[in-house]
Scaffold this motif. Structure first.
Motif, PDB file in Angstrom:
ATOM      1  N   VAL A  81       5.576  -0.140  -7.859  1.00  0.00           N
ATOM      2  CA  VAL A  81       4.797  -1.022  -7.081  1.00  0.00           C
ATOM      3  C   VAL A  81       3.853  -1.759  -8.100  1.00  0.00           C
ATOM      4  O   VAL A  81       3.583  -2.933  -8.143  1.00  0.00           O
ATOM      5  CB  VAL A  81       3.911  -0.689  -5.930  1.00  0.00           C
ATOM      6  N   CYS A 117       1.044  15.042  -2.570  1.00  0.00           N
ATOM      7  CA  CYS A 117       1.550  13.592  -2.281  1.00  0.00           C
ATOM      8  C   CYS A 117       1.814  13.079  -3.810  1.00  0.00           C
ATOM      9  O   CYS A 117       1.267  12.397  -4.463  1.00  0.00           O
ATOM     10  CB  CYS A 117       0.407  12.929  -1.883  1.00  0.00           C
ATOM     11  N   ASP A 118       3.322  13.224  -4.052  1.00  0.00           N
ATOM     12  CA  ASP A 118       3.619  13.068  -5.558  1.00  0.00           C
ATOM     13  C   ASP A 118       4.176  11.567  -5.410  1.00  0.00           C
ATOM     14  O   ASP A 118       5.317  11.512  -4.910  1.00  0.00           O
ATOM     15  CB  ASP A 118       4.660  13.820  -6.036  1.00  0.00           C
ATOM     16  N   MET A 119       3.503  10.616  -5.513  1.00  0.00           N
ATOM     17  CA  MET A 119       3.886   9.245  -5.509  1.00  0.00           C
ATOM     18  C   MET A 119       3.939   8.459  -6.625  1.00  0.00           C
ATOM     19  O   MET A 119       4.129   7.234  -6.675  1.00  0.00           O
ATOM     20  CB  MET A 119       2.756   8.532  -4.231  1.00  0.00           C
ATOM     21  N   LEU A 143       6.641   5.946  -6.797  1.00  0.00           N
ATOM     22  CA  LEU A 143       6.644   4.689  -5.889  1.00  0.00           C
ATOM     23  C   LEU A 143       5.425   3.919  -6.620  1.00  0.00           C
ATOM     24  O   LEU A 143       5.510   2.504  -6.606  1.00  0.00           O
ATOM     25  CB  LEU A 143       6.093   5.208  -4.657  1.00  0.00           C
ATOM     26  N   LEU A 144       4.215   4.420  -7.017  1.00  0.00           N
ATOM     27  CA  LEU A 144       3.009   3.403  -7.388  1.00  0.00           C
ATOM     28  C   LEU A 144       3.460   2.992  -8.609  1.00  0.00           C
ATOM     29  O   LEU A 144       3.058   1.778  -8.767  1.00  0.00           O
ATOM     30  CB  LEU A 144       1.929   4.609  -7.592  1.00  0.00           C
ATOM     31  N   PHE A 204      -0.380  -5.109 -10.406  1.00  0.00           N
ATOM     32  CA  PHE A 204      -1.520  -4.439  -9.844  1.00  0.00           C
ATOM     33  C   PHE A 204      -1.919  -3.322 -10.821  1.00  0.00           C
ATOM     34  O   PHE A 204      -0.934  -2.759 -11.249  1.00  0.00           O
ATOM     35  CB  PHE A 204      -1.648  -4.409  -8.470  1.00  0.00           C
ATOM     36  N   LYS A 205      -3.207  -3.134 -10.809  1.00  0.00           N
ATOM     37  CA  LYS A 205      -3.467  -1.741 -11.538  1.00  0.00           C
ATOM     38  C   LYS A 205      -3.857  -0.994 -10.148  1.00  0.00           C
ATOM     39  O   LYS A 205      -4.864  -1.215  -9.658  1.00  0.00           O
ATOM     40  CB  LYS A 205      -4.624  -1.820 -12.456  1.00  0.00           C
ATOM     41  N   ILE A 206      -3.129  -0.008  -9.897  1.00  0.00           N
ATOM     42  CA  ILE A 206      -3.551   0.623  -8.649  1.00  0.00           C
ATOM     43  C   ILE A 206      -4.481   1.857  -8.833  1.00  0.00           C
ATOM     44  O   ILE A 206      -4.424   2.722  -9.544  1.00  0.00           O
ATOM     45  CB  ILE A 206      -2.095   1.367  -7.996  1.00  0.00           C
ATOM     46  N   GLU A 207      -5.534   1.922  -7.873  1.00  0.00           N
ATOM     47  CA  GLU A 207      -6.564   2.642  -8.100  1.00  0.00           C
ATOM     48  C   GLU A 207      -6.646   3.670  -7.140  1.00  0.00           C
ATOM     49  O   GLU A 207      -7.035   4.949  -7.340  1.00  0.00           O
ATOM     50  CB  GLU A 207      -7.811   2.212  -7.958  1.00  0.00           C
ATOM     51  N   GLN A 208      -6.188   3.534  -5.875  1.00  0.00           N
ATOM     52  CA  GLN A 208      -6.270   4.714  -4.852  1.00  0.00           C
ATOM     53  C   GLN A 208      -5.047   4.380  -3.881  1.00  0.00           C
ATOM     54  O   GLN A 208      -4.461   3.150  -3.728  1.00  0.00           O
ATOM     55  CB  GLN A 208      -7.396   4.721  -4.204  1.00  0.00           C
ATOM     56  N   HIS A 209      -4.646   5.369  -3.235  1.00  0.00           N
ATOM     57  CA  HIS A 209      -3.514   5.321  -2.089  1.00  0.00           C
ATOM     58  C   HIS A 209      -4.191   5.998  -0.925  1.00  0.00           C
ATOM     59  O   HIS A 209      -5.112   6.846  -1.082  1.00  0.00           O
ATOM     60  CB  HIS A 209      -2.226   5.897  -2.678  1.00  0.00           C
ATOM     61  N   TRP A 210      -3.731   5.447  -0.051  1.00  0.00           N
ATOM     62  CA  TRP A 210      -4.000   5.830   1.425  1.00  0.00           C
ATOM     63  C   TRP A 210      -2.951   6.086   2.398  1.00  0.00           C
ATOM     64  O   TRP A 210      -2.077   5.048   2.643  1.00  0.00           O
ATOM     65  CB  TRP A 210      -4.841   4.663   1.798  1.00  0.00           C
ATOM     66  N   LEU A 211      -2.844   7.206   2.507  1.00  0.00           N
ATOM     67  CA  LEU A 211      -1.494   7.677   3.218  1.00  0.00           C
ATOM     68  C   LEU A 211      -1.780   8.544   4.412  1.00  0.00           C
ATOM     69  O   LEU A 211      -2.604   9.226   4.553  1.00  0.00           O
ATOM     70  CB  LEU A 211      -0.513   8.429   2.230  1.00  0.00           C
ATOM     71  N   GLU A 212      -1.102   8.115   5.790  1.00  0.00           N
ATOM     72  CA  GLU A 212      -1.285   9.030   6.542  1.00  0.00           C
ATOM     73  C   GLU A 212      -0.035   9.134   7.637  1.00  0.00           C
ATOM     74  O   GLU A 212       0.614   7.963   7.536  1.00  0.00           O
ATOM     75  CB  GLU A 212      -2.166   8.163   7.754  1.00  0.00           C
TER      76      GLU A 212
END
Ligand SMILES: [Mn+2]
Ligand SMILES: [Mn+2]
Ligand SMILES: [Zn+2]
Ligand SMILES: [Zn+2]
Lengths: 147, 147
Positions: free
Chosen positions: A117, A108-110, A113-114, A123-131
């Motif tokens: 955003v 999940c090479d994001m 994107l991260l 924001f400091k992005i800590e986790q992503h949640w993808l389905e």
DNA sequence: TTCCTAATTGAAAATCATTTTCAATTAGGC
DNA sequence: GCCTAATTGAAAATGATTTTCAATTAGGAA
């Protein structure tokens, strides 16, 4: 691809959990699960191997397994849909909208994107949640054959 | 960025829904919401504008708003966390893990990722469901100041 | 404006999933 | 085999959501 039964039972006892008949039955079902499973699903299936299993124990065992990272919650638009086996440390799930067959995938090479955003929002992005939701090969085939 | 109150009430009546005092109050809260909101949250806030509002009506109105695409469910690891305003037709949410402030973002170029997963699994991917969790600027600032 | 009616409402009851309680059972170290 | 803390299931408790139903009301028709 799937979670290994004996690896899981080993993990359980390594973490100090006793290997009860009930837990084995639940792990058995979870390890071989091909779809997301609700507590009730697991209960129904595991009871065959262990008739005196209680639903309470299913809930308790699923919680432990989630803690150990062996299963992961799966959500759909309308709410929590249950659990799915999670072999990868960081994995996501792909669910068939028709038969609910569930596959885990890892890549999940994001990053881009991260980063984008994060830059835009501060924001400091800590986790992503993808389905992902779609049609599995079998269901596609069946649909094609029906025409 | 946020959902517009009057645009939403217009949409409601265009879809044949009556504009009751209760619905206005719920829409008001949802439209200005800065975080994900549970039914109980909405109830508590909307009751100020409409004291005789019932929780039942909040549930019913949230369901309508979700149908109309004005709000979207938000999940975290441990389950459904409520609803967040959804202005974009296809948007995703970014949630502050500390204060729960929620922002919607639209660009989600995942074509490559989706193509790769589709090729590997044989699935035909229909939808994706992405959520980001992190620290919002305000919370980052506070944390930095505290040191 | 007034009337009329189907849509909407809130309280209470019903439902449903999950959690807690607690006395009885049991896995596994000794 | 013994012992004990961990585990168990039944039943009760909880908490969120949905259903029911009689009373109210928004908004189109007259
Ligand atoms: Mn990922
Ligand atoms: Mn997207
Ligand atoms: Zn399928
Ligand atoms: Zn924050």
């Amino acid at each position: 691809m799937n979670v290994d039964f004996s690896a899981l039972t080993t993990t359980l006892s390594q973490h100090g959990y006793k290997l009860t008949r009930q837990r084995r039955a639940v792990v058995e079902v979870v390890a071989h699960g091909q779809t997301r499973l609700s507590a009730a699903d697991v209960y129904a299936q595991a009871q065959r191997a262990c008739p005196d299993l209680g639903l309470t124990t299913v809930y308790r065992t699923l919680e432990i397994l989630a803690e150990l990272g062996a299963i992961r919650r799966v959500h759909l638009d309308d709410g929590c849909e249950g659990f799915a086996p999670a072999s990868a440390e960081h994995g996501h799930h792909l669910i068939c909208s028709n038969c609910k067959m569930t596959i885990e995938f890892e890549d999940c090479d994001m990053r881009k994107l991260l980063d984008r955003v994060a830059a835009r929002t501060g924001f400091k992005i800590e986790q992503h949640w993808l389905e992902l939701v779609g049609r599995c090969p079998k269901c596609l085939q069946k649909a094609a054959a029906r025409k």
